[in-house]
Design an enzyme around this catalytic site. Sequence first.
Site, mmCIF file in Angstrom:
data_model
loop_
_atom_site.group_PDB
_atom_site.id
_atom_site.type_symbol
_atom_site.label_atom_id
_atom_site.label_comp_id
_atom_site.label_asym_id
_atom_site.label_seq_id
_atom_site.Cartn_x
_atom_site.Cartn_y
_atom_site.Cartn_z
ATOM 1 N N HIS A 122 -8.424 1.057 -4.341
ATOM 2 C CA HIS A 122 -9.378 0.800 -3.258
ATOM 3 C C HIS A 122 -10.083 2.116 -2.943
ATOM 4 O O HIS A 122 -9.495 3.026 -2.359
ATOM 5 C CB HIS A 122 -8.598 0.260 -2.052
ATOM 6 C CG HIS A 122 -9.388 0.129 -0.797
ATOM 7 N ND1 HIS A 122 -8.793 -0.052 0.433
ATOM 8 C CD2 HIS A 122 -10.725 0.144 -0.555
ATOM 9 C CE1 HIS A 122 -9.718 -0.132 1.368
ATOM 10 N NE2 HIS A 122 -10.904 -0.007 0.795
ATOM 11 N N MET A 131 -9.112 8.062 -0.495
ATOM 12 C CA MET A 131 -9.983 8.500 0.592
ATOM 13 C C MET A 131 -10.456 9.919 0.291
ATOM 14 O O MET A 131 -9.662 10.762 -0.116
ATOM 15 C CB MET A 131 -9.237 8.466 1.925
ATOM 16 C CG MET A 131 -8.614 7.126 2.250
ATOM 17 S SD MET A 131 -7.785 7.143 3.859
ATOM 18 C CE MET A 131 -6.816 5.639 3.757
ATOM 19 N N ASP A 134 -4.781 3.508 -2.200
ATOM 20 C CA ASP A 134 -5.880 3.848 -1.302
ATOM 21 C C ASP A 134 -6.426 5.243 -1.596
ATOM 22 O O ASP A 134 -5.707 6.239 -1.457
ATOM 23 C CB ASP A 134 -5.413 3.794 0.151
ATOM 24 C CG ASP A 134 -5.177 2.379 0.633
ATOM 25 O OD1 ASP A 134 -6.101 1.555 0.511
ATOM 26 O OD2 ASP A 134 -4.074 2.083 1.122
ATOM 27 N N MET A 191 -12.264 4.310 -0.942
ATOM 28 C CA MET A 191 -12.899 4.570 0.353
ATOM 29 C C MET A 191 -13.592 5.926 0.225
ATOM 30 O O MET A 191 -13.156 6.944 0.788
ATOM 31 C CB MET A 191 -11.853 4.567 1.466
ATOM 32 C CG MET A 191 -11.349 3.186 1.793
ATOM 33 S SD MET A 191 -9.927 3.172 2.908
ATOM 34 C CE MET A 191 -8.586 3.234 1.710
ATOM 35 N N HIS A 195 -1.084 -1.236 -4.365
ATOM 36 C CA HIS A 195 -2.371 -0.963 -3.733
ATOM 37 C C HIS A 195 -2.504 0.536 -3.532
ATOM 38 O O HIS A 195 -1.660 1.172 -2.891
ATOM 39 C CB HIS A 195 -2.491 -1.701 -2.399
ATOM 40 C CG HIS A 195 -3.868 -1.674 -1.824
ATOM 41 N ND1 HIS A 195 -4.890 -2.460 -2.287
ATOM 42 C CD2 HIS A 195 -4.393 -0.925 -0.814
ATOM 43 C CE1 HIS A 195 -5.983 -2.213 -1.592
ATOM 44 N NE2 HIS A 195 -5.715 -1.276 -0.695
ATOM 45 N N SER A 243 0.846 -1.201 0.000
ATOM 46 C CA SER A 243 0.000 0.000 0.000
ATOM 47 C C SER A 243 0.873 1.240 0.000
ATOM 48 O O SER A 243 1.627 1.486 0.946
ATOM 49 C CB SER A 243 -0.900 0.019 1.231
ATOM 50 O OG SER A 243 -1.528 1.278 1.350
ATOM 51 N N MET A 294 -11.376 -5.751 5.101
ATOM 52 C CA MET A 294 -10.572 -4.857 5.934
ATOM 53 C C MET A 294 -10.299 -5.520 7.285
ATOM 54 O O MET A 294 -11.234 -5.971 7.957
ATOM 55 C CB MET A 294 -11.284 -3.528 6.137
ATOM 56 C CG MET A 294 -11.478 -2.699 4.866
ATOM 57 S SD MET A 294 -9.924 -2.268 4.057
ATOM 58 C CE MET A 294 -9.146 -1.249 5.335
#
Length: 217
Positions: free
Chosen positions: A68, A39, A37, A70, A35, A10, A139
């Site tokens: 991913h 957000m 992330d 979020m 990965h 990540s 998660m």
Amino acid sequence: MTDKILVAPSILSADFARMGEECESLEACGADYIHFDVMDGNFVDTITFGPAMCKALRSHTRLPIDVHLMVENPIKYIIPFADAGADIITIHAEADKHIHRTLQHIRAQGLKCGVVLNPASPIELVKWVLEDCDMLLLMSVNPGAGGQSFIPGVLDKIAQADAFATAHGLSFDIEVDGGINPDTAAMCREMGANVLVAGNSIFKAADRAEMIRKIRG
């Protein structure tokens, strides 16, 4: 699902001033995915990366970029990330009222798709869309920040997901994200996970390649 254990570092734990170099280093060290992330400051409090960063990193690695999301209303992010070079997009079941529609939208862009569950969310929330998924991301920390401790209760959920896939003849990957180190990775692999997301344990390691090998098992 592949029989091979895949490691997805990540980049939330990377040096933000050297992101291109970090991706190149991860590829050289034997990582399988990057990965990524995302957000939005709404679904979780933190704000991280957008499609522009994904596009910038695309030229620094041949590895699949595992995005991913979020975010609230994830469907509006699909085309921007597809255009930016994402290979896989996963969406939180808790953030989308129309999961199946969004999964179809991801696949329509030629990408792999998947759903994500927070630690407290049960498999039942998504089991009827898993036949449309390439990946189920579980998660093992609460989303929003790196460096958290692994929540052991996710191990039973991994086993449930693996049993459901076997019972229904499905082949989605089971990815686990949060608090992954060689010890927790071994427990996840034993329960049926085959994609492991790791941040601090890789980026803080003196030998990243060796840490990736240990997590892979």
